[in-house]
Scaffold this motif. Structure first.
Motif, PDB file in Angstrom:
ATOM      1  N   HIS A 101       0.863  -1.182   0.000  1.00  0.00           N
ATOM      2  CA  HIS A 101       0.000   0.000   0.000  1.00  0.00           C
ATOM      3  C   HIS A 101       0.900   1.232   0.000  1.00  0.00           C
ATOM      4  N   ALA A 105      -1.265   5.269  -5.939  1.00  0.00           N
ATOM      5  CA  ALA A 105      -1.471   4.019  -6.662  1.00  0.00           C
ATOM      6  C   ALA A 105      -0.626   4.018  -7.943  1.00  0.00           C
ATOM      7  N   THR A 109      -6.079   1.318  -9.440  1.00  0.00           N
ATOM      8  CA  THR A 109      -6.700   1.971  -8.278  1.00  0.00           C
ATOM      9  C   THR A 109      -7.729   1.014  -7.717  1.00  0.00           C
ATOM     10  N   ASP A 114      -8.707   6.712  -4.161  1.00  0.00           N
ATOM     11  CA  ASP A 114      -7.310   6.264  -4.178  1.00  0.00           C
ATOM     12  C   ASP A 114      -6.480   7.338  -4.901  1.00  0.00           C
TER      13      ASP A 114
END
Lengths: 786, 154
Positions: A101, A105, A109, A114
């Motif tokens: 994580h 991104a 996504t 995100d």
């Protein structure tokens, strides 16, 4: 020499007015958004509009050329800045799946909101303008937003390389559970859906990061956890913690939502290093709804087994818990915070709890006030009513028959409740309530077929809080300890500085910590100044969450005070030439036993300690002490709550008529502040019962996107509350305290729903899904009719 | 850019403003009056409430250029000669604030409500403060404080 006079009054137990108010009432608080060092650039985050998509192209040329733009970067361009993923501190099982994580991104996504790219510009407005100019091409992928669907065969997979949406399965079961379940006379099973809750701290998140030429980094963040953030920033950025200073100045509420390490904190820090300029980001409310964690989103199947005369013999909980798209700091562990108390306030010998963590294409879940314990308390307190109905018993009688009544009480789950008196709390509640007249009113309305029906609902609860004994945290795979620290520093002229490792954001530690220390040292509360929320000032701390501050950090104050008194005793013994054993300390002054005129005040001793003209051989100058306290047990507040509601059977509208709470939070430090905590918790829980629900559609679009369509209640929706206390002192710590931050949110939701169902039970309604909106109530009535 | 002259807490300011600048940003970022806070983007929460010509206004619903020629009071200007306003004092006495983020807006909304003579009962106060959200207090002590201040003022 100025010496502050000693005091003989005690402050603990009195409603000392808050020190915090002076700046907050005058508009002189320091919120992170007030901070902008010279040269600050403003960050805006470009976010995915889709719940699940391939990022096929990010085009930043137009944005880069826009007015005032300093830099535009996407996830791929920033990838080299990360030494590690945003941390998950609670891998609850050995085989838990923890997907990487990163703050932005790359490639894919996985939830709406995100982050995909960042824009840095000379002003907030120019950054926002340019963010609109970043062109991102997406190829939409199938998404899944709800836990039940996510575990179905063929469901879209959030992290395709995992091949499943199952994050973990965690189980705790006692040996004879199955046999006990099979032997029971009565078994009641119910299913409960607890929706997403959006925490809505009034201050949105904000961060300012400044990097120095020597590699040092200062981060101001609207966080509950400056110490944990410092630790995490080393993991994410690879900067040694010793070079990182995190400051949480005035923080405008948290409720768990600021108990985290967020992408924007890492982004601001990384970009401040890249640009050599301070970087600032302030969240907007609509952004907060997707970029800050949510709470709850759990589906339970819950069973109670009992003998026919009402002794509960077994409890079983099987819950599917939404993780969201990624694991934030404590995401997978939130259900576990309730795992040991699915028995509620009752003595239930056989126990089985299973959690399945489930990835969905949604904003990650994590701690929201109560965290795990409201979930557990809701299902037991709703099901105790169902069991009572099944047994044909009064539900209060059923509660009393099963209450844990001898303490310390070791639970089937393995933990030990140190103290409580559940019968006494319920007795006091009933005294306040006048149940007979409520029942008479209810009966009359039923007989008349009134449109507005009356209901009364109860909730008797206990909670494990005061996080937490470090050894237990280790045993359940939590990454860090649960201790906290206090430093007390007596200044030469008698004033007192206290440094705490807790990090208040509304909890009033500046006042209550001063009360505790003032009593221990026998000084006036006004000369005690409490410092917090800056890792350069407070090096040792585990911050504020889980009703831990008083039961851990507050108790550390007591221990540090004893060290101060111990050192002071050595100095007095030396200067008065008496044995330390012949000295008594009371009200801020040492006196020689049998010679009450031979005294030395703590302030005189502080001066002597600093002057160091006449100290015992080998004793260090100064009068300062640090204590780090690791609690031997959790703390166990408990209590009994009741809600009285009026339900309009034609519109489904529910109004709270009264809300009465009796809590046992141990020895009260500041009754008015305790009441304030209880009020706020109850309000959030009532709201969870009647109003609040974060809704995703099937494609993972968040439909409740602002305060206009997610109902944060105003004063007009809520009643005044009736609060009272019983007091059983916690034998676990020398102050006898238990903590109070979460009692209301844990207790109140089932009380309200029990009341709504009680109001409609004569119409055949036996359950209403959370929240009990007018539409849901109306439909429940209509379905019961048909 | 538009030339704007406004009076805030008794001080006159002449500013060149972009037409799109909201009053709340003018107060916070141009004038450094950071006591006024921002809690939402939708005029829902009331954190940014100030007094414009003595009446409570959510300063995120008004453009800076619309304040041209007007008199504004923010939380920084409410106390006089170092003495807290009766509503501020009542908030302190009744523990009507916890984190304090909504407090400036809540206090100013209450000042306006009392001055309009509308803080006449618990239910009137609750209805009157409907536009100001607090997540900490459950409003219980806010209502007590406003009742007490109203009783003292009237």
């Amino acid at each position: 020499m100025t010496v502050t006079e000693s005091k003989t009054t005690t402050f603990v137990g009195t409603s000392v007015k808050r020190k915090e108010d002076a700046s907050l009432l005058r508009g002189r608080a320091t919120w992170v958004d007030n901070i902008a060092p010279p040269g600050t650039v403003h960050m805006a985050v470009v976010r995915s509009p889709y719940a699940h998509a391939h990022i096929t192209r990010v085009s930043t040329d137009v944005a880069r050329a826009a007015e005032g733009v300093v830099a535009v970067l996407d996830g791929a361009e920033l990838a080299e800045d990360w030494q590690g993923s945003l941390p998950c501190a609670w891998p609850v099982t050995e085989d838990i799946k923890i997907p990487p994580h990163f703050p932005l991104a790359t490639g894919e996504t996985r939830f709406q909101g995100d982050g995909v790219a960042v824009v840095l510009a000379e002003s907030r407005a120019l950054a926002k303008d340019a963010a609109e100019l970043v062109e991102v091409e997406y190829e939409q992928l199938p998404a899944v937003a709800h836990v039940d669907k996510a575990l179905e065969k063929g469901a879209p997979i959030v992290h395709s390389d995992l091949g499943t949406n199952e994050c973990y399965v965690w189980k705790l079961e006692t040996d004879d559970f199955q046999a006990a379940l099979e032997a029971a006379d009565v078994v009641v099973t119910r299913r409960y859906v607890q929706p997403r809750l959006i925490p809505n701290a009034m201050e949105p998140r904000a961060v300012v990061a400044q990097a120095g030429p020597g590699g040092e980094l200062t981060v101001w963040s609207a966080t509950q956890v400056p110490h944990i953030l410092r630790f995490a920033l080393q993991l994410v950025l690879g900067i040694p913690e010793s070079k990182i200073r995190v400051i949480a100045p005035d923080v405008g509420g948290g409720f768990g939502s600021k108990l985290n390490v967020y992408a924007e904190e890492a982004l601001a820090a990384a970009l401040a290093r890249r640009l050599g300029r301070p970087v600032k980001w302030t969240e907007e409310r609509a952004e907060n709804y997707v970029a800050t964690i949510h709470g709850r989103d759990v589906v339970h199947e819950f069973t109670l087994a009992a003998t026919k005369d009402g002794k509960i013999t077994a409890v079983k909980s099987d819950a599917k818990c939404a993780m969201g798209a990624y694991l934030q700091l404590v995401t997978p562990g939130i259900p576990l915070l309730g795992a040991w108390i699915y028995n509620g306030a009752y003595d239930i010998p056989n126990y089985s709890v299973t959690f399945t963590g489930v990835f969905t294409n949604t904003t990650p879940t994590d701690a929201y006030r109560g965290a795990g314990r409201p979930e557990a308390t809701y299902v037991i307190e709703r099901t105790i009513e169902a069991l009572a109905e099944e047994l044909g018993m009064d539900s209060l009688e059923l509660r009393r028959k099963n209450f844990i009544s001898e303490f310390p009480a070791t639970l089937a789950s393995g933990l030990t409740i140190d103290a409580g008196d559940f019968h006494a709390a319920l007795d006091k509640l009933l005294e306040l309530l006048d149940l007979d007249s409520i029942r008479a009113d209810q009966k009359a309305r039923r007989e008349h077929g009134d449109v507005k029906q009356l209901g009364v609902g109860f909730s008797t609860y206990t909670e494990m809080c005061g996080l937490a004994p470090s050894r237990i945290l280790g045993a359940v795979r939590f990454a860090v300890g649960g201790w906290d620290s206090a430093t007390i520093r007596m200044q030469p002229l008698g004033s007192v500085q206290v440094v705490t490792g807790t990090s208040p954001h509304g909890q009033s530690h500046e006042t209550t910590w001063a009360q505790i220390v003032a009593d221990q040292l026998g000084v006036d509360v006004d000369v005690v100044e409490v410092l917090h929320g800056d890792t350069a000032v407070s090096q040792l701390g585990m911050d504020t969450y889980g009703s831990r501050s008083l039961a851990v950090g507050g108790v550390a104050l007591w221990h540090a005070s004893q060290k101060i008194i111990g050192k002071a005793r050595e100095i007095v013994s030396h200067q008065l030439e008496v044995s330390p054993d012949d000295l008594e300390f009371a009200n801020g002054s040492f006196s020689v036993k049998g010679s009450p005129d031979r005294t030395m005040s703590i302030q005189e001793i502080a001066f002597q300690a600093h002057a160091a003209h006449n100290l015992p051989d080998g004793l260090e100058p100064g009068l300062e002490a640090t204590a780090v306290y690791d609690p031997p047990n959790f703390s166990w507040p408990s209590g009994a709550h009741a809600a009285i509601v009026e339900v309009d059977t034609e519109t489904g509208d529910t109004r709270l008529v009264r809300y009465v709470a009796v809590d046992d939070v141990g020895v009260p430090v500041n009754p008015e502040i305790i009441d304030g905590q209880v009020h706020g918790g109850i309000a959030q829980a009532i709201s969870a019962a009647l109003y609040e629900e974060g809704i995703y559609d099937e494609d993972g679009n968040l439909l409740t996107t602002t305060m206009t369509n997610y109902l944060v209640p105003s004063a007009a929706e809520l009643p005044s509350f009736e609060t009272d206390r019983i007091e059983t002192s916690s034998p676990t710590n020398p102050l006898g305290v238990k903590g109070v931050g979460e009692t209301g949110t844990i207790a109140a939701t089932p009380a309200v729903i029990n009341a709504v169902v009680d109001a409609l039970s004569h119409l055949g309604v036996s359950d209403i899904q959370l929240p009990a909106t007018p539409e849901r109530v109306w439909r429940a009535i209509e379905e019961a009719k048909s | 850019m538009r030339h704007v002259a406004l009076t805030v807490n008794g001080s006159r300011h002449e500013l060149e403003l972009e037409p799109r600048e909201l009053l709340v940003y003018v107060l916070r970022e141009r004038l450094g009056l950071t006591g006024t806070t921002i809690g939402c983007d939708t005029s829902s929460c009331g954190a940014c409430t100030v007094l414009v010509g003595g009446e409570s206004v959510k300063s995120c619903t008004m453009l800076g250029v619309q304040a041209d020629g007007l008199e504004i009071t923010t939380i920084e200007g409410l106390a006089s000669n170092g003495q807290l306003h009766a509503v501020q004092q009542a908030f302190h006495e009744h523990h009507a604030l916890q984190c304090g983020y909504c407090t400036p807006g809540m206090v100013l909304a209450a000042v306006s409500l009392i001055e309009e003579g509308k803080a006449t009962s618990e239910s009137a106060i609750r209805e009157g403060l409907e536009g100001n959200l607090c997540r900490c207090t459950g409003y219980h002590n806010i209502v007590r404080a406003v009742s007490a201040a109203a009783a003292g003022v009237s």
